[in-house]
Design an enzyme around this catalytic site. Structure first.
Site, PDB file in Angstrom:
ATOM      1  CG  ASP A   2      -2.096   0.783   0.849  1.00 31.96           C
ATOM      2  OD1 ASP A   2      -2.453   1.334  -0.214  1.00 31.96           O
ATOM      3  OD2 ASP A   2      -2.654   1.009   1.981  1.00 31.96           O
ATOM      4  NE  ARG A   6      -1.545   6.451   0.832  1.00 32.73           N
ATOM      5  CZ  ARG A   6      -1.913   5.796   1.614  1.00 32.73           C
ATOM      6  NH1 ARG A   6      -1.791   6.157   3.117  1.00 32.73           N
ATOM      7  NH2 ARG A   6      -2.065   4.106   1.464  1.00 32.73           N
ATOM      8  CG  HIS A  19       0.557   1.314  -9.378  1.00 32.84           C
ATOM      9  ND1 HIS A  19       0.446   1.264  -8.093  1.00 32.84           N
ATOM     10  CD2 HIS A  19      -0.452   2.152  -9.759  1.00 32.84           C
ATOM     11  CE1 HIS A  19      -1.058   1.597  -7.685  1.00 32.84           C
ATOM     12  NE2 HIS A  19      -1.604   2.376  -8.977  1.00 32.84           N
ATOM     13  CG  LEU A 113       9.266 -17.091  -1.309  1.00 31.34           C
ATOM     14  CD1 LEU A 113       9.043 -16.949   0.058  1.00 31.34           C
ATOM     15  CD2 LEU A 113       9.900 -15.934  -2.043  1.00 31.34           C
ATOM     16  NE  ARG A 176      -8.455   0.747   4.835  1.00 34.27           N
ATOM     17  CZ  ARG A 176      -8.232   2.196   4.842  1.00 34.27           C
ATOM     18  NH1 ARG A 176      -8.016   2.597   6.219  1.00 34.27           N
ATOM     19  NH2 ARG A 176      -7.769   2.654   3.996  1.00 34.27           N
TER      20      ARG A 176
HETATM   21  C1  FPP Z   1      -1.515   0.017  -3.541  1.00 37.27           C
HETATM   22  O1  FPP Z   1      -1.297   1.374  -3.817  1.00 37.27           O
HETATM   23  C2  FPP Z   1      -1.142  -0.788  -4.648  1.00 37.27           C
HETATM   24  C3  FPP Z   1      -1.910  -1.347  -5.568  1.00 37.27           C
HETATM   25  C4  FPP Z   1      -3.214  -1.274  -5.474  1.00 37.27           C
HETATM   26  C5  FPP Z   1      -1.564  -2.184  -6.804  1.00 37.27           C
HETATM   27  C6  FPP Z   1      -0.185  -2.712  -6.761  1.00 37.27           C
HETATM   28  C7  FPP Z   1      -0.138  -3.488  -8.011  1.00 37.27           C
HETATM   29  C8  FPP Z   1       0.958  -3.554  -8.723  1.00 37.27           C
HETATM   30  C9  FPP Z   1       2.181  -2.725  -8.831  1.00 37.27           C
HETATM   31  C10 FPP Z   1       0.712  -4.289 -10.154  1.00 37.27           C
HETATM   32  C11 FPP Z   1       1.680  -5.143 -10.306  1.00 37.27           C
HETATM   33  C12 FPP Z   1       1.259  -6.556  -9.887  1.00 37.27           C
HETATM   34  C13 FPP Z   1       2.493  -7.524  -9.720  1.00 37.27           C
HETATM   35  C14 FPP Z   1       2.099  -8.610  -8.938  1.00 37.27           C
HETATM   36  C15 FPP Z   1       3.669  -7.297 -10.274  1.00 37.27           C
HETATM   37  P1  FPP Z   1      -2.253   2.291  -3.853  1.00 37.27           P
HETATM   38  O2  FPP Z   1      -2.654   2.573  -5.535  1.00 37.27           O
HETATM   39  O3  FPP Z   1      -3.473   1.848  -2.986  1.00 37.27           O
HETATM   40  O4  FPP Z   1      -1.841   3.615  -3.180  1.00 37.27           O
HETATM   41  P2  FPP Z   1      -2.442   4.750  -2.390  1.00 37.27           P
HETATM   42  O5  FPP Z   1      -3.282   4.063  -1.367  1.00 37.27           O
HETATM   43  O6  FPP Z   1      -1.329   5.636  -1.839  1.00 37.27           O
HETATM   44  O7  FPP Z   1      -3.293   5.432  -3.272  1.00 37.27           O
END
Ligand code: FPP
Length: 228
Positions: A2, A6, A19, A113, A176
């Site tokens: 997460d 941000r 991302h 793993l 959470r």
């Molecule tokens: C959370 O940050 C992250 C996600 C919802 C997506 C994570 C997924 C990837 C990086 C895609 C690639 C997947 C793999 C398995 C390589 P957020 O966007 O909720 O951040 P925020 O809460 O700060 O807005």
């Protein structure tokens, strides 16, 4: 994982850059988990609820998953990592389903793993799916409702052979579970880390594990020193 959005916003960058950096953090974490002798690492990479994000962000996330599997699968295989996927595959593009299947098939016999990728995953959906499967057995007369136990329901989850997580680490300071492994998290220790996922590194990982090690797990029993 997460805090990607941000992390990007704090630097005036588009969310997709967060991302992208998140995928780098994932690579670091998988390597660290292997080095630390961790058996199972589950990452929450796309939730059932993430479909409510703007279409362009969904396209970006699907693209990053595709690229991750195409670029990293051979390396993961060489490192003896077994890849497992949990979540619903029905709503995913066919090429993504094929990539997920390829990742599982190629690494099936690896015994290092296990990297569990929760993709298009929601815990309530997973439990409802297990309940549906039990209901079908009952309706077909193969199972009596009286014989349904929690162990029995557990066998109908996405990956029943994978042990419940000892520890769940959530980054970005949020505290959470957000529909993640609700069934399996019954006795997991929760560690909340106040840094965004793209900044998560080996040091942060090790200190989260250290915090977990300091916890006393009782599983509903008594503490070792609670007397008679
Ligand atoms: C959370 O940050 C992250 C996600 C919802 C997506 C994570 C997924 C990837 C990086 C895609 C690639 C997947 C793999 C398995 C390589 P957020 O966007 O909720 O951040 P925020 O809460 O700060 O807005």
């Amino acid at each position: 994982m997460d805090g990607n959005g941000r992390w990007a916003a704090a630097r005036g960058l588009p969310r997709v850059e967060g991302h992208r950096r998140g995928v780098e953090a994932l690579r670091r974490t998988v390597r660290a988990a292997g080095d630390l002798g961790i058996g199972y690492l589950t990452i929450f990479s796309f939730s059932s609820e993430n479909w409510s994000r703007p279409p362009s962000e969904i396209t970006d996330l699907m693209g990053l998953l595709r690229r991750f599997i195409r670029k990293d699968l051979v390396e993961l295989h060489k490192s003896n990592v077994r890849v497992r996927i949990i979540g619903e595959r029905d709503d995913l593009d066919r090429d993504i389903c094929l990539l997920l299947q390829e990742a599982e098939d190629l690494t099936r016999n690896n015994d290092g793993l296990t990297l569990v990728v929760a993709f298009n995953y929601g815990a309530r959906q997973e439990i409802a799916r297990a309940a549906r499967k039990l209901a079908i057995e009952v309706a077909a007369g193969r199972l009596s409702p009286d014989d349904i136990t929690s162990e029995h329901l557990g066998t109908h989850l996405h990956a029943p052979d994978i042990p419940d997580p000892d520890v769940i680490i959530r980054t970005s300071g949020e505290q959470r579970l957000s529909n993640f492994l609700l069934w399996q998290a019954a006795y997991s220790e929760l560690v909340f880390v106040p840094i965004n996922w793209p900044d998560f590194d080996r040091t942060a990982f090790e200190s989260a594990i250290e915090e977990y090690r300091r916890r006393e797990r009782r599983f509903g029993g008594l503490a070792a020193n609670s007397g008679s």
